[in-house]
Design an enzyme around this catalytic site. Sequence first.
Site, short mmCIF file in Angstrom:
data_model
loop_
_atom_site.label_atom_id
_atom_site.label_comp_id
_atom_site.label_asym_id
_atom_site.label_seq_id
_atom_site.Cartn_x
_atom_site.Cartn_y
_atom_site.Cartn_z
N CYS A 98 0.49 -0.79 -0.30
CA CYS A 98 -0.32 0.31 -0.11
C CYS A 98 0.82 1.45 0.38
CB CYS A 98 -0.95 -0.06 1.06
SG CYS A 98 -1.83 -1.45 1.56
N HIS A 153 -3.58 7.09 6.39
CA HIS A 153 -3.54 5.92 5.86
C HIS A 153 -5.36 5.35 5.64
CE1 HIS A 153 -2.30 2.74 3.34
NE2 HIS A 153 -2.44 1.81 4.46
N HIS A 211 -9.57 0.88 -0.30
CA HIS A 211 -8.82 0.59 -0.32
C HIS A 211 -7.65 0.81 -1.67
CE1 HIS A 211 -4.55 0.81 0.88
NE2 HIS A 211 -4.52 -0.37 2.02
#
Length: 420
Positions: free
Chosen positions: A161, A288, A323
Amino acid sequence: MKPLAVTAFTLTTALGAGRAATLEALRAQRSGLAPLRFLDLPLATWAGEVAGLEQALLPAALAHHDCRNNRLAWLAMLQDGFIDAVARARARWGAARVGVFLGTSTSGLLQTELAYRNRQSDGALPEGFRYAETQNTFSLAGFAADALQLAGPRCVVSTACSSSAKVFGNAQRMLQAGWIDAAVVGGVDSLCLTTLYGFNALELLAPEACRPWDAARRGLSIGEAASFMLVEREAEATEGWVLGVGETNDGHHMSTPHPEGTGAIAAMRAALAAAGLQPGDIDYINLHGTATPTNDSSEDRAVRSVFGDSTPPCSSTKGATGHTLGAAGGIEAAISLLALQHGFMPGGLNRQQPDPELHAQYLDANRAAPLRHVLSNSFGFGGTNASLVLAKEVASDAPGRPQQAHSPSGGQAAGRRGHQ
């Protein structure tokens, strides 16, 4: 570090294609998440699927790169005049002086999954399957370089990520070393079976739209997205600046973040130091914020360790986009630039009950504000972390500020390269 001048950028997510669609959705606090429809998979979760990829055919000259991931990349490139901006940079600097540094987690893995579904009677993969140009991790950079007619250094970063946040560091180092004069940075990740079933096996998929910073958060919603930015050594007109890049790896665990956010703390501090800023200079943090129990609690501790009890306003935009994994860093850098340009902090979506154990100043609604500096966090599996500091403007006397170009002519650019 010497600030990176952003001269063009674009993004495509489940919110829509291009900056205008993204801005409209963020201002309306509209989510792109919906119950999973992708390939009719029997998973009880929500996802951020980009509409129209089945119809987003590649030009004939690029057809050998055809896969969902590269179609998504192409759809994004077509937005916001990005291809034309790269063409101007190519003419100015030369195709060999423009690098391509992109992030992804699975690249075109779906193409291989579909190929295995359609094996021939003897077990052979379909004759038209092209691993190197579609599924291979590097295929994203290869496709982008071909599509944009670039011949400079190119690579793909795949650190989960944090992938498309870390590519800004690649570009900055290559520019500093004098290898290039401009770079296309960003990331692309698309839905595939391995991602969806993998996160399901880890018990990290939420059964509803993800709820970052919620007391009852139950996991993430997978999204797909593409973002691209053009950064240049010099620019007379900019869309914004990348002032600092911080990269760390604490190696705590393959899939669980360090409970105290050790690597995240170091990444944020490194980004601030690279930008020459103090914590009090940050006006907004794009977290995040994946909506998993461990990620949000770890990041909250990390943010408070760096900024103290009075943290800047912050939020996660994953409740809107999902995400997007390897594309998340680039997507959220682009959203951060939109926030800087339009003077607003996007509120997080879907939080129903604030978690009393999380103390960062989390926004549930948009807030108008004249922003100077935004911090964007991207933390990945394996303890790989990246933070970016972005700004709308850089003071003319700021340390390390690139000199403004006197002329866009290729001749002067070539002359400067000869004296590096």
